[in-house]
Design an enzyme around this catalytic site. Structure first.
Site, PDB file in Angstrom:
ATOM      1  CE  LYS A 195       9.095  -4.579   1.575  1.00 38.31           C
ATOM      2  NZ  LYS A 195       8.038  -4.793   2.507  1.00 38.31           N
ATOM      3  CG  ASP A 201       9.640  -0.335   4.929  1.00 34.48           C
ATOM      4  OD1 ASP A 201       8.482  -0.406   4.465  1.00 34.48           O
ATOM      5  OD2 ASP A 201      10.151  -1.250   5.612  1.00 34.48           O
ATOM      6  NE  ARG A 240       1.689  -9.515   2.623  1.00 33.01           N
ATOM      7  CZ  ARG A 240       1.378  -8.242   2.778  1.00 33.01           C
ATOM      8  NH1 ARG A 240       1.599  -7.655   3.930  1.00 33.01           N
ATOM      9  NH2 ARG A 240       0.856  -7.562   1.796  1.00 33.01           N
ATOM     10  CB  CYS A 299      -6.541  -7.976   3.829  1.00 36.69           C
ATOM     11  SG  CYS A 299      -5.371  -6.642   3.489  1.00 36.69           S
ATOM     12  CB  VAL A 343      -0.944   0.016   1.227  1.00 35.50           C
ATOM     13  CG1 VAL A 343      -1.800   1.272   1.207  1.00 35.50           C
ATOM     14  CG2 VAL A 343      -1.829  -1.221   1.254  1.00 35.50           C
ATOM     15  CB  THR A 391      -2.839  -4.224  11.266  1.00 34.58           C
ATOM     16  OG1 THR A 391      -3.382  -4.447   9.962  1.00 34.58           O
ATOM     17  CG2 THR A 391      -2.656  -2.743  11.452  1.00 34.58           C
TER      18      THR A 391
END
Ligand SMILES: NC(=O)c1ccc[n+]([C@@H]2O[C@H](COP(=O)([O-])OP(=O)(O)OC[C@H]3O[C@@H](n4cnc5c(N)ncnc54)[C@H](O)[C@@H]3O)[C@@H](O)[C@H]2O)c1
Length: 464
Positions: free
Chosen positions: A51, A46, A346, A274, A27, A102
């Protein structure tokens, strides 16, 4: 009007506001490049050094996002600057956007958010706008973000502003880019909400302003939980179809001719960052309220079962069709990301399938996915094509034609291939639809719609 509102609003309007983005994942990188392309100076932070190194070299680590690959070399070190020093974010940015994970695996955690907030309060945040984009429990902005930021001694909504805007991007989806997905925005007070809305107007075509951060937090969870529950129901239907000798795809096709039927797809499982944790975030939002949340948990249970059921199909083929020991059978795993045309591994069903095969004695497993470049050890295409059984877990466009000449068994975890004696899908049944040699001839039966016609019209990944 509060002069701080005027000041930050003007900076946003004139595009002189410096935007700091904390978390440059799927995102955060998208958001950063979008603002950088609109003329803002963007500072991305980050904690992952690889990255940051990659970005400094103009290399996009989310290959399915062509927009990023194209724009990154043009903006890096010009309007997009990156660093691992997260403590600098609030010193530099007029706007600070937080987009950290999260969850750890499937388990929701606020650890990354707390770390980001601790970095932010190291500097003076007077007059700044802080926006949270991560998916969170209902109430997080008011109950975690605001108290953490007010440790500075400043008042949220007056001395600085706080917004919440959940993200809806769908990496790898070529039809829906960040710009054309309407963006829900909110703030802890009207001033915060208005500034947040003005900010996002710069990068999306449509901003949907809602009345509170709690509402916006709830909306995001509601969207994903609705999807999880619907997919679970379809997976349950698929399991029923297997028992009842019905083909789920034919049933979906025909049911979809009713205006209010929604054609979700059965598959080998639900993955990604998610959909596995958002139902838990929603359920935990109502801990202690005495609600029966069994529906949410039941859906999770069904979707979590699908990789095992898929692996079991392959194990059954070993014993019933091939007649080999599991330990001698070669299993090709085609697709390691959690969905089509994505590099995101993921919680991908492929890994649960591999675990189940191993637990049952499989020793020759060949995982392959050209989109995944995160260091996972992979087999070669030739290993896949030499496998006794291929389990297809993500129907990437780049696999088109790959299976044309393969004549082993395929367990199609995506329900993309037509079922046959050698292609076993999820809830698929190979039903011969010839009605006693009557073909579906348009000239004789022009108004009859059949699944057979649809099949002929839209072959996807071919299998010889
Ligand atoms: N991936 C999606 O498609 C998607 C879509 C909508 C919403 N979301 C939500 O957005 C949030 C972020 O998801 P993502 O997919 O971008 O995650 P991600 O793991 O791809 O990216 C998060 C980044 O944050 C970094 N990070 C962690 N702690 C940090 C800190 N203290 N300071 C700076 N960087 C830190 C990580 O190194 C990582 O690069 C999650 O809450 C997710 O649920 C994701």
């Amino acid at each position: 009007m509060n002069s701080r509102v005027t000041s930050i609003s003007e900076k946003i309007r004139e595009r002189t506001a410096k935007i700091a983005v904390i978390g440059l994942g799927y995102v955060g990188l998208n958001i950063s490049i979008s603002f950088a392309c609109e003329g803002f100076q963007v500072y991305g932070f980050d904690v992952d050094e690889r990255k940051i190194d990659s970005l400094r070299n103009g290399i996009n680590y989310i290959p399915e996002e062509g927009f990023i690959s194209e724009m990154l070399p043009r903006v890096i070190s010009k309007s997009f600057f990156v660093s691992t020093n997260v403590d600098e974010a609030s010193a530099i940015g007029d706007v600070i956007i937080i987009i950290v994970p999260t969850a750890n695996g499937n388990t929701p955690t606020m650890e990354y958010l707390h770390n980001a907030l601790n970095s932010i309060i190291k500097n003076d945040i007077t007059g700044k706008l802080i926006v949270l984009e991560s998916t969170v429990k209902v109430g997080t902005t008011e109950e975690i973000v605001v108290p953490a930021l007010e440790k500075t001694g400043l008042f949220a909504g007056k001395d600085f502003f706080v917004g919440y805007s959940p993200e809806r991007i769908d990496p790898g989806n070529k039809e829906r880019s960040l710009r054309n997905i309407p963006k829900v925005v909110s703030g802890i007070n009207p001033e915060s909400a208005e500034i947040t809305a003005k900010l996002y107007e710069n990068i999306v075509n449509e901003v949907v302003l809602v009345s509170s951060t709690r509402t916006a937090e709830f909306i995001k969870l509601m969207e994903n939980v609705q999807r999880d529950v619907n997919i679970a129901l379809m997976n349950l239907f698929a399991i029923m179809c297997e028992k009842a000798n019905i083909d789920i795809e034919e049933a979906i096709f025909a049911a979809s001719t009713k205006w209010n039927f929604h054609p979700y797809k059965a598959s080998c499982g639900v993955g990604g960052h998610c959909l596995k944790k958002d139902p838990l975030l929603l359920a935990h939002s109502f801990d202690g309220e005495g609600l029966d949340l069994g529906l949410i948990y039941a859906a999770r249970k069904i979707n979590d079962l699908m990789p095992t059921l898929t692996a079991e199909k392959a194990l059954l083929i070993c014993s019933d069709k091939i007649g080999k020991n599991v330990s001698e059978t070669k299993f090709g795993i085609l697709g390691l990301s959690y969905k089509k045309n994505s590099s995101d591994t993921r919680n991908a069903p492929a890994f649960y399938i591999i675990d189940h095969l191993k637990k049952n004695g499989a020793q020759h497993i060949y995982p392959y996915d050209p989109l995944v470049k995160n260091g996972i050890i992979q087999a070669k295409v030739s290993d896949i094509l030499n496998s006794d059984i291929i389990i297809l877990t993500a129907a990437h466009d780049c696999f088109s034609g790959l299976l044309d000449n393969y004549d082993g068994y395929i367990v199609d975890g995506t329900n993309t291939l037509e079922p046959s004696d050698k292609v076993i899908g999820i809830g698929r049944n190979h039903i011969d639809m010839k009605f006693k040699d009557k073909s579906f001839d348009d000239s004789v039966l022009p108004k009859i719609l059949t699944y057979q016609k649809k099949k002929l019209a839209s072959p996807k990944i071919n299998h010889g």
